[in-house]
Design a protein around this motif. Structure first.
Motif, PDB file in Angstrom:
ATOM      1  N   ILE A   1      33.894  44.210  34.673  1.00  0.00           N
ATOM      2  CA  ILE A   1      33.117  42.975  34.863  1.00  0.00           C
ATOM      3  C   ILE A   1      33.864  42.042  35.813  1.00  0.00           C
ATOM      4  O   ILE A   1      33.287  41.446  36.723  1.00  0.00           O
ATOM      5  N   ALA A   2      35.176  41.922  35.602  1.00  0.00           N
ATOM      6  CA  ALA A   2      35.993  41.067  36.471  1.00  0.00           C
ATOM      7  C   ALA A   2      36.023  41.607  37.897  1.00  0.00           C
ATOM      8  O   ALA A   2      35.930  40.840  38.870  1.00  0.00           O
ATOM      9  N   VAL A   3      36.150  42.918  38.038  1.00  0.00           N
ATOM     10  CA  VAL A   3      36.150  43.535  39.374  1.00  0.00           C
ATOM     11  C   VAL A   3      34.840  43.229  40.091  1.00  0.00           C
ATOM     12  O   VAL A   3      34.822  42.857  41.272  1.00  0.00           O
ATOM     13  N   HIS A   4      33.722  43.373  39.387  1.00  0.00           N
ATOM     14  CA  HIS A   4      32.428  43.091  40.007  1.00  0.00           C
ATOM     15  C   HIS A   4      32.306  41.613  40.382  1.00  0.00           C
ATOM     16  O   HIS A   4      31.776  41.274  41.452  1.00  0.00           O
ATOM     17  N   THR A   5      32.815  40.752  39.525  1.00  0.00           N
ATOM     18  CA  THR A   5      32.791  39.308  39.806  1.00  0.00           C
ATOM     19  C   THR A   5      33.547  38.986  41.088  1.00  0.00           C
ATOM     20  O   THR A   5      33.074  38.226  41.932  1.00  0.00           O
ATOM     21  N   VAL A   6      34.723  39.582  41.237  1.00  0.00           N
ATOM     22  CA  VAL A   6      35.533  39.343  42.440  1.00  0.00           C
ATOM     23  C   VAL A   6      34.828  39.908  43.669  1.00  0.00           C
ATOM     24  O   VAL A   6      34.819  39.279  44.743  1.00  0.00           O
TER      25      VAL A   6
ATOM     26  N   GLY B   1      40.302  32.850  29.265  1.00  0.00           N
ATOM     27  CA  GLY B   1      40.026  33.679  28.098  1.00  0.00           C
ATOM     28  C   GLY B   1      39.949  35.131  28.515  1.00  0.00           C
ATOM     29  O   GLY B   1      40.505  35.527  29.540  1.00  0.00           O
ATOM     30  N   GLY B   2      39.232  35.941  27.741  1.00  0.00           N
ATOM     31  CA  GLY B   2      39.170  37.366  28.018  1.00  0.00           C
ATOM     32  C   GLY B   2      38.748  37.692  29.430  1.00  0.00           C
ATOM     33  O   GLY B   2      39.447  38.405  30.157  1.00  0.00           O
ATOM     34  N   ILE B   3      37.617  37.146  29.879  1.00  0.00           N
ATOM     35  CA  ILE B   3      37.135  37.483  31.217  1.00  0.00           C
ATOM     36  C   ILE B   3      37.914  36.723  32.288  1.00  0.00           C
ATOM     37  O   ILE B   3      38.197  37.265  33.365  1.00  0.00           O
ATOM     38  N   GLY B   4      38.293  35.468  32.016  1.00  0.00           N
ATOM     39  CA  GLY B   4      39.044  34.693  33.004  1.00  0.00           C
ATOM     40  C   GLY B   4      40.381  35.321  33.336  1.00  0.00           C
ATOM     41  O   GLY B   4      40.791  35.389  34.504  1.00  0.00           O
ATOM     42  N   ALA B   5      41.088  35.815  32.308  1.00  0.00           N
ATOM     43  CA  ALA B   5      42.379  36.473  32.538  1.00  0.00           C
ATOM     44  C   ALA B   5      42.199  37.720  33.399  1.00  0.00           C
ATOM     45  O   ALA B   5      42.985  37.988  34.314  1.00  0.00           O
ATOM     46  N   PHE B   6      41.148  38.485  33.124  1.00  0.00           N
ATOM     47  CA  PHE B   6      40.896  39.690  33.912  1.00  0.00           C
ATOM     48  C   PHE B   6      40.485  39.356  35.343  1.00  0.00           C
ATOM     49  O   PHE B   6      40.808  40.107  36.266  1.00  0.00           O
ATOM     50  N   VAL B   7      39.778  38.255  35.543  1.00  0.00           N
ATOM     51  CA  VAL B   7      39.431  37.824  36.905  1.00  0.00           C
ATOM     52  C   VAL B   7      40.700  37.517  37.695  1.00  0.00           C
ATOM     53  O   VAL B   7      40.824  37.880  38.870  1.00  0.00           O
ATOM     54  N   VAL B   8      41.664  36.861  37.054  1.00  0.00           N
ATOM     55  CA  VAL B   8      42.942  36.582  37.719  1.00  0.00           C
ATOM     56  C   VAL B   8      43.610  37.890  38.140  1.00  0.00           C
ATOM     57  O   VAL B   8      44.074  38.042  39.276  1.00  0.00           O
ATOM     58  N   ALA B   9      43.663  38.856  37.225  1.00  0.00           N
ATOM     59  CA  ALA B   9      44.296  40.142  37.539  1.00  0.00           C
ATOM     60  C   ALA B   9      43.559  40.859  38.666  1.00  0.00           C
ATOM     61  O   ALA B   9      44.186  41.436  39.565  1.00  0.00           O
ATOM     62  N   ALA B  10      42.216  40.840  38.618  1.00  0.00           N
ATOM     63  CA  ALA B  10      41.428  41.523  39.650  1.00  0.00           C
ATOM     64  C   ALA B  10      41.595  40.841  41.004  1.00  0.00           C
ATOM     65  O   ALA B  10      41.654  41.510  42.049  1.00  0.00           O
ATOM     66  N   LEU B  11      41.682  39.526  41.022  1.00  0.00           N
ATOM     67  CA  LEU B  11      41.886  38.806  42.282  1.00  0.00           C
ATOM     68  C   LEU B  11      43.206  39.206  42.921  1.00  0.00           C
ATOM     69  O   LEU B  11      43.277  39.459  44.129  1.00  0.00           O
TER      70      LEU B  11
ATOM     71  N   SER C   1      44.825  41.943  42.481  1.00  0.00           N
ATOM     72  CA  SER C   1      44.858  43.360  42.808  1.00  0.00           C
ATOM     73  C   SER C   1      43.944  43.716  43.979  1.00  0.00           C
ATOM     74  O   SER C   1      44.297  44.568  44.802  1.00  0.00           O
ATOM     75  N   LEU C   2      42.792  43.047  44.083  1.00  0.00           N
ATOM     76  CA  LEU C   2      41.763  43.475  45.023  1.00  0.00           C
ATOM     77  C   LEU C   2      41.506  42.517  46.177  1.00  0.00           C
ATOM     78  O   LEU C   2      40.856  42.903  47.149  1.00  0.00           O
TER      79      LEU C   2
END
Length: 370
Positions: free
Chosen positions: A176-181, A198-208, A210-211
């Motif tokens: 979900i985070a990857v798609h958001t980015v 939170g759950g999705i916000g932390a993953f968005v940071v990681a995806a940003l 990385s990608l």
């Protein structure tokens, strides 16, 4: 059932399993259910690890909204109490008809979603926009159980990636985070702000990190523990309040799904910038003043919906494999029987768990393994 890698009971034995079943608002029960049989194009998974999403907690606290507990779902046909869980990894233990590319005993992660593969959206690769789109654990029985049957087209082997079953339960939210980015199309060197870690916000940071080739990556989050996690995931600046930020960001990801977050996103984005509405806003939060600002400042509003499983899930596995440990995001795996208490705690108090993980058959909490 077809042949299995693990000893799944035969039809002459007790074909039952434990599952977390949502019956209605604030009514989640651990029950025994029949072990599902994989249908055409499906695989049966022995669930290894499963995560809890904010949407699961929302269905418990405010639902049913997404779950077809009171009205039959037009695509899946499900009606009534539903096994939650759309974030999980599992071992393939049985194959339905017309399934290729999977072996018994194989560890896989599920992207949870399904689509028709025939409509104009699917033909263009936008399977998340399919009018027949549905998700395991939301519109049909899911993975907070000992076994779950899922479409094979949303399962991805984890063997070559080297990630564990616990990390595999993080694949779907990371997708979900990857798609958001991807939807945001962040420009190289730009200033980016993520509202909520939170759950999705932390993953968005990681995806940003990385990608995307992000310049400054700021995070606004009231919890000090979550700010620490955001910094560990790659945030270059953190703040506890919107007022502490300078503004002028090229792209703002609003992940909290709150009216305050939406107002802050519009006020902090630069003229001509983009606001990515990752969190789903409650009805009525888009005021005429906010719409006026969108026009006068030529802002772009971006709405990412779920993920495109075929492209986003493999990249999510890559993001997860690129980090040695995810203990700061999901440190503990709990017994499935503890899930009711967690749902009550996370609903009645401020949410504390960043990403709760559960494992069927576990008798006491254990440290997650990565």
């Amino acid at each position: 059932m077809t042949s299995t890698a693990n000893p799944v009971p035969t039809r002459d034995e007790r074909l039952i399993m434990e599952a977390a079943v949502l019956h209605g608002r604030r009514d989640l029960r651990i029950e025994t259910r029949p072990i599902p049989e994989p249908q055409h194009g499906e695989v049966l998974l022995a669930v290894k690890t499963a995560g809890v999403c904010g949407s699961d907690l929302g269905e418990f606290a405010h639902g049913p909204v997404l779950t077809p507990i009171e009205q039959r779902h037009p695509i899946t046909g499900h009606l009534g109490p539903l096994v939650l869980g759309h974030e999980f990894s599992g071992e393939v233990v049985a194959l339905g008809s017309a399934v290729d590319g999977f072996g018994l005993g194989q560890l896989v992660a599920s992207g949870a979603s399904s689509w028709c593969d025939r409509c104009s959206h699917c033909r263009r690769g936008h399977t998340n926009r399919c009018p027949h789109y549905w998700a395991v654990g939301l519109q049909r029985n899911g993975g907070l159980a000992e076994f779950v049957s899922v479409p094979a087209h949303n399962c991805f082997p984890l063997d070559e990636s080297g990630i564990t079953a616990d990390a595999g339960a993080l694949v779907q939210p990371m997708a979900i985070a990857v798609h958001t980015v991807r939807r945001a199309s962040v420009r190289s060197g730009s200033r980016v702000l993520v509202l909520g870690a939170g759950g999705i916000g932390a993953f968005v940071v990681a995806a940003l990190r990385s990608l995307a080739d992000v310049g400054e990556l700021a995070v606004c989050e009231p919890s000090s523990a979550r700010r620490d996690t955001a910094r560990a995931l790659g945030a270059s600046e953190t703040a506890s309040e919107h007022s502490a930020l300078d503004g002028g960001y090229d792209t703002v990801f609003e992940t909290s799904g709150t009216a305050a977050g939406l107002g802050a996103a519009v006020s902090l984005v630069d003229t001509g910038g983009s606001v990515v509405l990752t969190g789903i806003q409650p009805p009525g939060t888009m005021s005429t003043e906010l719409l006026r600002q969108v026009t006068l400042r030529e802002l772009t509003l971006i709405g990412p919906m779920a993920c495109i499983v075929r492209t986003d899930v493999p990249d999510a596995i890559g993001v997860l494999a690129g980090r040695d440990s995810w203990h700061d995001v999901a440190p503990v795996v709990y017994p499935l029987t503890d899930i009711g208490a967690l749902f009550v705690r996370e609903t009645d108090t401020a949410r504390t768990a960043l990403k709760p993980l559960f494992a069927p058959g576990l008798h006491k909490p254990r440290k997650s393994q990565y």
